[in-house]
Design an enzyme around this catalytic site. Structure first.
Site, PDB file in Angstrom:
ATOM      1  N   SER A 191       0.836  -1.204   0.000  1.00  0.00           N
ATOM      2  CA  SER A 191       0.000   0.000   0.000  1.00  0.00           C
ATOM      3  C   SER A 191       0.871   1.254   0.000  1.00  0.00           C
ATOM      4  O   SER A 191       1.671   1.451  -0.911  1.00  0.00           O
ATOM      5  CB  SER A 191      -0.952  -0.051   1.199  1.00  0.00           C
ATOM      6  OG  SER A 191      -1.948   0.931   1.111  1.00  0.00           O
ATOM      7  N   ASP A 345      -9.942  -3.876  -5.195  1.00  0.00           N
ATOM      8  CA  ASP A 345      -9.066  -2.870  -4.585  1.00  0.00           C
ATOM      9  C   ASP A 345      -9.052  -1.631  -5.468  1.00  0.00           C
ATOM     10  O   ASP A 345      -8.812  -1.735  -6.675  1.00  0.00           O
ATOM     11  CB  ASP A 345      -7.653  -3.461  -4.449  1.00  0.00           C
ATOM     12  CG  ASP A 345      -6.644  -2.496  -3.845  1.00  0.00           C
ATOM     13  OD1 ASP A 345      -7.047  -1.408  -3.380  1.00  0.00           O
ATOM     14  OD2 ASP A 345      -5.444  -2.831  -3.839  1.00  0.00           O
ATOM     15  N   HIS A 375      -8.017  -4.836  -0.719  1.00  0.00           N
ATOM     16  CA  HIS A 375      -6.905  -4.028  -0.223  1.00  0.00           C
ATOM     17  C   HIS A 375      -6.655  -4.309   1.264  1.00  0.00           C
ATOM     18  O   HIS A 375      -7.573  -4.314   2.071  1.00  0.00           O
ATOM     19  CB  HIS A 375      -7.182  -2.536  -0.412  1.00  0.00           C
ATOM     20  CG  HIS A 375      -5.969  -1.698  -0.157  1.00  0.00           C
ATOM     21  ND1 HIS A 375      -5.004  -1.486  -1.118  1.00  0.00           N
ATOM     22  CD2 HIS A 375      -5.533  -1.056   0.957  1.00  0.00           C
ATOM     23  CE1 HIS A 375      -4.041  -0.740  -0.612  1.00  0.00           C
ATOM     24  NE2 HIS A 375      -4.333  -0.474   0.653  1.00  0.00           N
TER      25      HIS A 375
END
Length: 405
Positions: A191, A345, A375
């Site tokens: 991320s 995501d 995610h």
């Protein structure tokens, strides 16, 4: 922070009310039927939204900020000794790091991994990612250095990037001390940490005074803030653990320390037409394979450019913040890459677009797509009973890639 446990006990009735409100509001969020273990994901979402609601209550009462409370809840508990690893907390150029070294004897120098945690540049810590880093070190027989970079909004861009770069430089200068092979050092992150890994990799690609990175591992990375309406943003706008609005919120918090003009950024009013045209060759739905558009994509009406907003966010065009915008002369120097994306995501297309850029510049890419992933699924590995089989599968593919180096 020492008062928080007592405050939690005092505020349990309020927490129950917050949880009830969350449960009533769940239908406004989207749990796709194709996602891995949808019922468990719904439970995780309930807990996260309950935490956010309680954090807002605490902030309004002046007890602590919502972000402070969120960090406390996400912190995770301290783990005991690991029978297979030496673990020590150190500082690299005054930046806190945690070093994981396998105890078993080795025939020669080991791989080295610089790990940058996720959390939207706002959350996350060495403890939060302790289990992930232990797993990577044990399973790949590597020395792992987890970096605790400074967090937003207290520390705005480029603080996190500078900390990760500085810690990386220190490690690369002292590899022999940790028994690491200079030819097998990898940067890795998920991320926001994937964003930082990509930025550090680009910066180090041009350095002749340090060992060259062997690879970069980018786990559902966020790589651009020009377009929050790519197909993955449209399709997954309400899918946890990262909603479309929160992606823009975190990017703004990292850049400016506040989320002013978030709506204009979401609509795309923050980028001048000539600049949008310049970067369209890299940031465009046209570069997304058709198979990722079958869940629906709506053509959007162009929005009017607002110069005042651009002035506050123009650093979004800097590659150290948005690595997808780096010039070809930088991208073609990058090391072998592993990119993991998840179908459900909002950041899926950032990874797909970067994959194309790397391949167009002759960089070897190993791509792994979790078709039932969402995610943050990797960060939940062995986390308070909330592991998802799909996340473990993705983590194992990362280990397999490391073993191949």
């Amino acid at each position: 922070m020492a008062l928080l446990p007592a405050l939690l006990l005092l505020l349990l009735p309020l927490a129950a009310l917050a949880a009830a409100a969350v449960l009533l509001g769940l239908p406004s969020y989207n749990i796709p039927p194709g996602v891995n273990q949808p019922a468990k994901l719904r439970l995780v979402l309930t807990l996260l939204l309950g935490t956010a609601a309680l954090g807002r209550i605490l902030e309004k009462t002046g007890l602590c900020s919502q972000i402070t409370f969120g960090r406390y809840v996400r912190q995770g508990r301290k783990l005991g000794l690991d029978p297979k690893l030496f673990i020590q907390d150190l500082q690299f150029n005054e930046i806190p790091v945690r070093v994981y070294q396998p105890k078993a004897t080795s025939d020669g120098p080991r791989r080295g991994i610089l790990f940058f945690h996720g959390g939207g540049w706002v959350f996350g810590s060495l403890d939060t990612y302790e289990k992930v880093c232990r797993y990577l070190s044990r399973e790949s027989d590597s020395v792992v250095v987890s970096v605790q970079y400074r967090l937003a909004p207290e520390h705005k861009y480029p603080a996190a990037y500078e900390d990760c770069l500085s810690a990386s430089q220190h490690f690369l200068q002292h590899l022999q001390h940790y028994g690491v092979d200079p030819a097998r050092v990898t940067v890795c992150g998920d991320s926001a940490g994937g964003n930082l890994a990509a930025a550090v990799s680009q910066t180090l690609a041009g350095r002749s005074d340090l060992p060259r990175l062997r690879a970069q591992i980018l786990i559902y990375p966020g790589l651009q803030a020009l377009d929050f309406n790519l197909p993955s943003y449209q399709q997954n706008r309400g899918v946890p653990l990262l909603f479309r609005e929160r992606a823009a919120f975190f990017a703004l918090l990292y850049l400016n320390g506040d989320a002013l003009h978030m709506q204009e950024v979401l609509e795309g009013s923050h980028i001048p037409p000539d600049m949008r045209l310049k970067y369209r060759k890299w940031v465009s739905p046209d570069n997304i394979p058709e198979q990722f558009k079958v869940r629906g994509v709506k053509p959007l009406r162009p929005t009017d450019f607002i110069a005042e907003v651009y002035e506050t966010v123009k650093r979004f065009c800097e590659p150290n913040l948005c690595p997808l915008l780096a010039e070809d002369s930088v991208v073609h120097q990058l090391p072998e890459s592993f990119i993991l994306t998840c179908e459900y995501d909002v950041l899926r297309d950032d990874g797909l677009l970067y994959k194309k850029r790397l391949e167009d510049n002759g960089v070897r890419v190993t791509w792994y797509h979790l078709e039932d992933g969402f995610h943050g699924i990797i960060s939940l590995y062995d986390y308070c009973g909330f592991s998802f089989p799909s996340g473990k599968r993705g983590l194992d593919r990362v280990v397999d890639f490391l073993k191949s180096l």
